[in-house]
Design an enzyme around this catalytic site. Structure first.
Site, PDB file in Angstrom:
ATOM      1  N   THR A   1       5.686  -4.786   5.022  1.00 22.21           N
ATOM      2  CA  THR A   1       5.008  -3.943   6.016  1.00 22.21           C
ATOM      3  C   THR A   1       5.434  -2.491   5.839  1.00 22.21           C
ATOM      4  O   THR A   1       4.596  -1.584   5.857  1.00 22.21           O
ATOM      5  CB  THR A   1       5.323  -4.453   7.441  1.00 22.21           C
ATOM      6  OG1 THR A   1       4.899  -5.817   7.524  1.00 22.21           O
ATOM      7  CG2 THR A   1       4.605  -3.645   8.504  1.00 22.21           C
TER       8      THR A   1
ATOM      9  N   SER B   1       7.801  -8.510  -0.720  1.00 22.78           N
ATOM     10  CA  SER B   1       8.681  -8.865   0.393  1.00 22.78           C
ATOM     11  C   SER B   1       9.677  -9.928  -0.057  1.00 22.78           C
ATOM     12  O   SER B   1       9.274 -10.951  -0.627  1.00 22.78           O
ATOM     13  CB  SER B   1       7.801  -9.413   1.519  1.00 22.78           C
ATOM     14  OG  SER B   1       8.587  -9.850   2.578  1.00 22.78           O
ATOM     15  N   GLY B   2      10.966  -9.705   0.222  1.00 22.50           N
ATOM     16  CA  GLY B   2      11.991 -10.650  -0.222  1.00 22.50           C
ATOM     17  C   GLY B   2      11.901 -12.015   0.444  1.00 22.50           C
ATOM     18  O   GLY B   2      12.074 -13.058  -0.198  1.00 22.50           O
TER      19      GLY B   2
ATOM     20  N   CYS C   1       1.759 -14.878  11.572  1.00 19.23           N
ATOM     21  CA  CYS C   1       1.816 -13.755  12.506  1.00 19.23           C
ATOM     22  C   CYS C   1       0.871 -13.971  13.671  1.00 19.23           C
ATOM     23  O   CYS C   1       1.090 -13.489  14.756  1.00 19.23           O
ATOM     24  CB  CYS C   1       1.437 -12.460  11.800  1.00 19.23           C
ATOM     25  SG  CYS C   1       2.440 -12.173  10.364  1.00 19.23           S
TER      26      CYS C   1
HETATM   27  N1  PLP Z   1       1.323  -9.088   3.172  1.00 20.55           N
HETATM   28  C1  PLP Z   1       1.194 -10.410   3.078  1.00 20.55           C
HETATM   29  C2  PLP Z   1       0.155 -10.989   2.165  1.00 20.55           C
HETATM   30  C3  PLP Z   1       2.003 -11.228   3.820  1.00 20.55           C
HETATM   31  O1  PLP Z   1       1.877 -12.573   3.715  1.00 20.55           O
HETATM   32  C4  PLP Z   1       2.953 -10.658   4.691  1.00 20.55           C
HETATM   33  C5  PLP Z   1       3.764 -11.519   5.572  1.00 20.55           C
HETATM   34  O2  PLP Z   1       3.273 -12.477   6.145  1.00 20.55           O
HETATM   35  C6  PLP Z   1       3.072  -9.273   4.738  1.00 20.55           C
HETATM   36  C7  PLP Z   1       2.235  -8.521   3.972  1.00 20.55           C
HETATM   37  C8  PLP Z   1       4.125  -8.608   5.594  1.00 20.55           C
HETATM   38  O3  PLP Z   1       5.371  -8.786   4.990  1.00 20.55           O
HETATM   39  P1  PLP Z   1       6.782  -8.492   5.699  1.00 20.55           P
HETATM   40  O4  PLP Z   1       7.058  -9.640   6.587  1.00 20.55           O
HETATM   41  O5  PLP Z   1       7.774  -8.394   4.590  1.00 20.55           O
HETATM   42  O6  PLP Z   1       6.659  -7.192   6.417  1.00 20.55           O
END
Ligand code: PLP
Length: 750
Positions: free
Chosen positions: A80, A211-212, A338
């Site tokens: 994000t 994202s880790g 989410c």
């Molecule tokens: N993009 C995708 C495709 C995702 O699956 C996610 C998390 O669900 C994100 C972005 C956001 O990632 P983060 O949790 O590292 O902020």
């Protein structure tokens, strides 16, 4: 002390697209850094230098894994943040440009992308159009559309692979479509890392976010790649860390853990190759197909990540499947994690244009690339077990299997609406009250699998669509041996004063014509005792429906309530057609606590002799009702019941060794995972939410002082059950907060 016995003992976690567990070597790396390499990478002494060197090592490894020798690779907190920085950077560079007027994003992007676009577009005051790139039914971007619109676009955002469906984007074709475009290009690579080869430099991608925690590293660490020469505006200013591109002391333990994951990826030490992951995918797909009749995959498996399967089963909602899987120790999700809290269908499946039933009942199963063959074996075994249990409990068509029998009232709910099936197990006869489209598929399946003889499908409300639904059910369920015109508009058999189901008798109470309810059905037992009234929309627990409408219609409602009040006892359990808060039932007596106007009003009925008096009385009633109803619909439910955690439950058990643990999970869940051992003296009662109202008369007996603790999987249903019972006047109604899932094996109850 008995060991707490929780079934099933091992968890099969199939929700890797939401997050993954942390690899043991990643945990070890983080711990080691916290102990030995704790220095601040910005410090110039030896401790700081060690930390900085560790960070440089991980960054170099990330460059190798991602194949990016040039450009920036910045440690961020997650995808994000990476997306925000990319969007801010790109949009800031568009300020004052008149060759672009829009930014484009794939209709199935993670919400981080469109939200960031709108946010930074507004903050920077650019006034660009933020436009979705449509996708086809298979989830693929509409490249013709993209070609047409890319000429005026300043930024294009397309994910490498979708988190809900696993659909893999054709980045090479997108790159070709963007060849003549002035747009910068952001690729969300979150779900691709470790599962797909990405050619960031070859395709001239400007920004890519990772994202880790989606690949066995901890939460709070991610990477942003920025192509050399692409605009870059730091989102965080401060101490100048990360070459002043992202200030803030670096999260070294998480960076070290990410490094351990990247090392495993680079050395091929614990990640499966594409072929093996595809075999796992096929095995899961085969197990799902044999477990669930009519199952459809919501995106073609061949063009999806091998690690993601998104499916729907006709007649089975996603919540039902998730609950049943959870009981079997299989963790899956509905839609994206989410948005799992919200009931709205997935925007991804909607954008693909799938039929409503598929978007509303989708389930996502996802595994990570470090999955083992033993894990897949166990997952397949449990999926098949869930299928068998679903058939045995009549949730899916069964061939020859004996379906568990039911007796009494079963409640079917959807979106706050309620429908009831009243069954007599001895005669295998049934009456359905107030069917509606949201529950029809499940209801038909439920009735059909039990081979119940449906005597009538009734409506409390005449005319309009309600009549059609009941009529559809009558046809489907074969309410037979009756000519179509031998039931009235509400489905009631013409010329019959009552319907008998074994010892139950159902009669109808005519209500003076008014907007909502035309009829109330009264259920009496062998001793002629009135046990339940099916009141339709005439009265909703905790709120007064009639106040939604104008004054004239309200007076009709008041007249109808008078009629109902005269026919039932103050403590008769009234079952509503609409019950968004899951209050289950209400009584005139109980509602008087919530809605004080009701307390005085019905009693005063007899005193209202003249029409003028009645009118004045009703006006006072109307204004009080409006106030009460509005407050009650919008406010928090009053907390009359008690929430207890494992510790307070233990104390409660010491004070009341004979308390009753009431398991409100559905029988299928109870079968798939037993209750913990709460101790020898504790009584247990199984009262699934769908049959909850059957137990109410027993619990509400005047001198019943039993202490009840409701339990379920997550604490949600049990909390509603305890609240509903407390509202009806029970004094010792408790709920286990957090549910059975939070009870850990170190808790012993004796
Ligand atoms: N993009 C995708 C495709 C995702 O699956 C996610 C998390 O669900 C994100 C972005 C956001 O990632 P983060 O949790 O590292 O902020």
């Amino acid at each position: 002390m008995p060991e707490l016995f929780l079934m099933p003992s091992t968890e099969i976690y199939l929700d890797a697209n939401a997050t993954t567990p942390v690899l043991p070597q990643a945990c070890a790396a983080a711990l080691k850094v916290m102990g030995d390499v704790f220095g601040n990478p910005s410090s110039s002494h030896a401790s700081g230098l060690k930390a900085r060197a560790r960070m440089a090592e991980v960054r170099a490894r990330a460059r190798r894994v991602l194949g990016v020798s040039s450009g920036e690779l910045i440690f961020v907190s997650g995808a994000t943040e990476g997306i925000q920085t990319a969007v801010l950077s790109a949009l800031k560079s568009l300020s004052g440009r008149n060759d672009v007027d829009c930014v484009l994003y794939g209709a199935t992007e993670h919400s981080a992308v469109p939200q960031a676009l709108r946010h930074w577009n507004a903050v920077l005051g650019l006034g660009l159009a933020v436009v979705e790139i449509p996708v086809a039914i298979n989830g693929a971007h509409d490249l013709n559309w993209l070609r047409v619109h890319a000429g005026r676009a300043g930024l294009v955002c397309t994910m490498a692979a979708n988190n809900e469906t696993g659909v893999v984007s054709d980045l090479a074709d997108i790159a070709t479509a963007l060849e003549q475009s002035p747009a910068l290009w952001l690729v969300d690579g979150v779900q691709a890392l470790g599962k797909l080869a990405l050619d960031l430099t070859g395709l001239q991608i400007d920004y890519a976010a990772f994202s880790g925690h989606k690949l066995y590293a901890p939460k709070g660490i991610g990477l942003l790649y920025v192509r050399e020469g692409a605009p870059l505006t730091p989102m965080m200013a401060g101490g100048g860390q990360e070459g002043a591109l992202r200030s803030g002391t670096e999260n070294l333990p998480a960076i070290a853990a990410l490094g351990a994951v990247l090392e495993a990826l680079e050395n091929d030490s614990c990640f499966q190759d594409q072929t093996t992951m595809r075999v796992f995918n096929e095995r899961l797909a085969t197990a799902l197909r044999s477990a669930f009749s009519g199952l459809v995959f919501n995106a073609p498996l061949a063009t999806c990540l091998p690690t993601t399967l998104n499916f729907s089963v006709p007649g089975l909602g996603s919540k039902a499947i998730i609950d049943v899987f959870d009981a079997a120790g299989l963790r899956v999700s509905g839609g994206s994690a989410c948005s799992a809290g919200s009931a709205s269908p997935s925007h991804v499946l909607l954008a693909m244009g799938l039929p409503a039933w598929q978007t509303e009942s989708a389930v996502r199963m996802s595994f990570g690339p470090a999955t083992t063959v033993e894990f897949i074996d166990e997952a397949c075994k449990r999926i098949l077990k869930c299928g068998e249990a679903l058939r045995r409990h009549g949730w899916m068509p069964a061939s020859g299997e004996r379906v568990a029998s039911v007796d009494g009232i079963t409640r079917f709910t959807e979106g706050g609406g309620c429908c009831y099936a009243l069954v007599d197990a001895n005669t295998r006869s049934c009456v359905v009250i107030d069917p509606f489209p949201g529950v029809l598929p499940q209801l038909k399946q439920w009735l059909g699998s039990r081979k119940l003889q449906v005597l009538a499908a009734l409506n409390t409300q005449g005319g309009g669509e309600a009549a059609l639904w009941a009529s559809a059910l009558r046809q489907a369920a074969g309410v037979r041996r009756r000519a179509p015109d031998s039931v009235d508009a509400l489905g009631w058999p013409v010329g019959q004063s009552h319907i008998s189901l074994g010892l139950h008798r159902l009669s109808r109470l005519e209500i003076p014509k008014q907007r909502h309810s035309d009829v109330v059905f009264l259920m009496r037992e062998a001793d002629n005792c009135l046990s339940f009234a099916f009141v339709g929309k005439l009265i909703a627990p905790g709120g007064f429906e009639a106040t939604e409408c104008g004054e004239a219609a309200f007076f009709e409602g008041a007249e109808a309530l008078r009629c109902l009040r005269a026919a039932v006892q103050p403590d008769t359990l009234m079952l509503p057609r609409f019950d968004p808060k899951d209050r289950m039932a209400c009584t005139f007596q109980g509602e008087a606590h919530d809605q004080p106007w009701l307390a005085g009003w019905p009693g005063a009925l007899g005193d209202v002799a003249s029409p003028v008096g009645a009118c004045a009385h009703d006006r006072a009633f109307l204004s009080a009702a409006q106030n009460c109803a509005v407050e009650d619909f919008s406010g928090q439910p009053p907390a009359l019941h008690h929430e207890c955690d494992a510790v307070s439950l233990r104390r409660l058990l010491q004070r009341h060794p004979d308390l009753v643990i009431v398991d409100v999970r559905e029988p299928i869940e109870q079968e798939l995972s037993g209750l913990p051992d709460f101790g020898a003296q504790v009584r247990k009662q199984s009262v699934p939410m769908s049959g909850f109202v059957n137990a109410l008369p027993g619990w509400l007996k005047p001198h019943d002082d039993s202490v009840l603790v409701f339990v379920c999987r997550s604490g949600n249903r049990s909390s509603k059950a305890a609240a509903a019972l407390a509202k009806l006047g029970h004094r010792a109604s408790h709920s286990l907060v957090g549910g059975l899932s939070l009870l850990s094996s170190h808790v012993a109850f004796d």
